[in-house]
Design an enzyme around this catalytic site. Structure first.
Site, PDB file in Angstrom:
ATOM      1  N   ASP A   1      32.166  34.656  34.328  1.00 51.53           N
ATOM      2  CA  ASP A   1      32.204  35.637  33.237  1.00 51.53           C
ATOM      3  C   ASP A   1      33.481  35.429  32.423  1.00 51.53           C
ATOM      4  O   ASP A   1      34.347  34.651  32.815  1.00 51.53           O
ATOM      5  CB  ASP A   1      32.136  37.077  33.778  1.00 51.53           C
ATOM      6  CG  ASP A   1      33.066  37.282  34.957  1.00 51.53           C
ATOM      7  OD1 ASP A   1      34.168  36.684  34.954  1.00 51.53           O
ATOM      8  OD2 ASP A   1      32.703  38.039  35.875  1.00 51.53           O
TER       9      ASP A   1
ATOM     10  N   ASP B   1      36.714  37.195  30.434  1.00 48.29           N
ATOM     11  CA  ASP B   1      37.547  38.371  30.167  1.00 48.29           C
ATOM     12  C   ASP B   1      38.418  38.065  28.971  1.00 48.29           C
ATOM     13  O   ASP B   1      38.926  36.959  28.816  1.00 48.29           O
ATOM     14  CB  ASP B   1      38.451  38.668  31.376  1.00 48.29           C
ATOM     15  CG  ASP B   1      37.644  39.069  32.599  1.00 48.29           C
ATOM     16  OD1 ASP B   1      36.558  39.634  32.419  1.00 48.29           O
ATOM     17  OD2 ASP B   1      38.106  38.799  33.722  1.00 48.29           O
TER      18      ASP B   1
ATOM     19  N   ASP C   1      48.472  37.891  38.818  1.00 46.88           N
ATOM     20  CA  ASP C   1      48.867  37.474  40.171  1.00 46.88           C
ATOM     21  C   ASP C   1      49.361  36.023  40.236  1.00 46.88           C
ATOM     22  O   ASP C   1      50.542  35.778  40.481  1.00 46.88           O
ATOM     23  CB  ASP C   1      47.748  37.751  41.195  1.00 46.88           C
ATOM     24  CG  ASP C   1      46.364  37.310  40.727  1.00 46.88           C
ATOM     25  OD1 ASP C   1      46.273  36.608  39.699  1.00 46.88           O
ATOM     26  OD2 ASP C   1      45.385  37.651  41.410  1.00 46.88           O
TER      27      ASP C   1
END
Ligand code: ATP
Ligand code: MG
Length: 437
Positions: A54, A56, A146
């Site tokens: 997907d 983002d 992260d």
């Protein structure tokens, strides 16, 4: 802070590999004067030549401003307000640049609200909401992510990648490196431990030394993560086609015991249990890679089986009838497990049926009805799994394989010795009983 700009001729990202919905979102936001980037796993996967699952998007537009630009968009989330832009069958997640350690505030806030009764949760909740929607600059958005390979920003203005954290170098070296101080980042959000394990397994990356070092000592912090969030993470870890790798890595870093403590105890001394889990993970991966369906119920049934068996056997020793012993053991295992990882009823119910069917499949005289049950196939697969792991079920799997393949006449033949056994000798019963144990 100046990013390294990776220009169009220096990277392999082509618009052909970006979904049309995502491109539309990027161009629309740019045309309205906002910044807009593809971020996170999608850029990472594109640079690795993989198709992202997907897309983002990150932008400097607020959720309201984003929503105003699209006909079909909705703002979702209470703590993090993001926008879902619906483009045909596709949903593009658009988030506004966020500042700092908003994740940690959420986690700690949630933890406080849940577990420390004397703290007014409304108070901590309101603090949480206030701090969670602090929007930030692009640079701040980079630093809250992260791993360096997850912090690359691709824009269709000049088609370049912005890299503030040497992520491309780490990508080339196939390693996961935490942005900032690893220990502090794990403390802010211990789920990053699971993300390190999941992503390194999925991508075939190393966890860079300093990023790996705090994992073992800090793994216990996972005990404080809400069970529902862990369940979501477990699904991502075990249903992406590399669950065996993930399992081995969870064991290597002593993390597995914080997710499935009772099974972990059994794994220490029970070779068959180890084998059962490895086989279950391997076959899950195989099925996913063959695009076959998988159900968390089956895998969870396998993961918790060693813990279940321990209690089941104790119950039998206490002279409980097998079905009661199984039922009670299942109850006990599930209620212990959901202290750590929640298991929605839609998975725990079929999981328990698979377990209970392990007692029904040996009752061969009822084969005609057993085979019609909707849980039969999973329960049969589970019998095969147990046998492959080295358990002696006296040919139960083979019998059922033959029975399923047989026509009516052949089925009668297969059932004849069972029925004779019931009338004249104990052999039929014996087979049933030994398979039950
Ligand atoms: P996948 O391809 O499996 O979806 P992903 O890296 O895209 O992997 P997501 O959960 O979709 O993982 O998260 C999108 C991005 O959000 C990540 O790449 C990362 O930049 C950021 N992110 C997600 N979770 C965290 C976290 N707990 N702490 C910091 N950053 C995070
Ligand atoms: Mg993603």
């Amino acid at each position: 802070m100046n990013p390294t700009i990776i220009t169009r001729d220096q990277h392999c990202i082509s618009r052909k590999n970006i979904s049309s919905g995502c491109l539309k979102v990027l161009y629309t936001l740019n045309d309205a004067g906002y910044q807009a980037f593809i971020v996170g796993g999608a850029v990472r996967d594109l640079l690795l030549g993989k198709q992202p699952k997907d897309f983002d998007v990150a932008t400097d537009a607020t959720p309201e401003q984003v929503k105003a630009e699209f006909r079909n968009a909705r703002i979702i989330g209470r703590r993090f307000r993001i926008v879902h832009v619906i483009m045909g069958r596709e949903i593009i997640e658009v988030s506004t640049f966020r500042a700092g350690n908003t994740d940690s505030v959420e986690i700690q806030g949630e933890k406080l609200a849940r577990s420390v009764k004397h703290i007014d949760s409304a108070h901590s909740n309101s603090g949480m909401i206030l701090r969670d929607n602090v929007y930030g600059t692009l640079e701040q958005d980079v630093m809250r992510r992260d791993f360096t390979v997850n912090a690359l920003y691709y824009t269709v203005r000049q088609f370049v990648v912005h890299d503030y954290v040497d992520g491309v170098t780490d990508l080339d070296n196939r390693q996961l490196r935490m942005i900032g101080d690893p220990e502090q980042r794990y403390r802010e959000d211990p789920v990053r431990i699971l993300r390190a394990i999941r992503l390194s397994s999925k991508l075939g990356f190393n966890i860079e030394e300093q990023t790996a070092a705090p994992i073992k000592p800090l793994a216990q912090l996972l005990d404080s993560i809400p069970a529902a969030r862990l369940f979501d993470e477990i699904l991502k870890m075990f249903f992406a086609g590399s669950s065996l790798q993930v399992f081995n890595s969870l064991q290597k870093y002593d993390v597995f015991k914080h997710l499935f403590p009772e099974t972990a105890k059994e794994l220490k001394h029970n070779e068959m249990a180890n084998k059962l889990l490895c086989l279950a993970f391997a076959s899950t991966d195989q099925r996913i890679n063959d695009l076959k369906s998988v159900t968390p119920a089956f895998l969870l049934a396998a993961i918790l089986w060693p813990a279940l068996q321990k209690i089941y056997k104790q119950n039998l020793n206490h002279k409980m009838p097998p079905m009661v012993a199984m039922h009670q053991a299942a109850q006990s295992v599930v209620s212990e497990q959901i202290n750590h990882i929640s298991i929605p009823k839609r998975f725990s119910i079929p999981m328990r049926e698979i377990w209970e069917f392990q007692l029904r499949l040996p009752r061969l005289n009822r084969a005609n009805t057993t085979i019609t049950h909707k849980r039969f196939r999973a329960a049969y697969d589970f019998v095969l799994l147990r046998e492959q792991s080295g358990e002696d079920l006296q040919g139960l799997g083979k019998w059922w394989t033959e029975y399923q393949e047989a026509d009516l006449e052949q089925r009668e033949k297969l059932l004849a010795p069972v029925k004779r056994g019931r009338r004249h000798s104990k052999s039929g019963r014996r087979r049933v009983k030994s398979a039950e144990k």
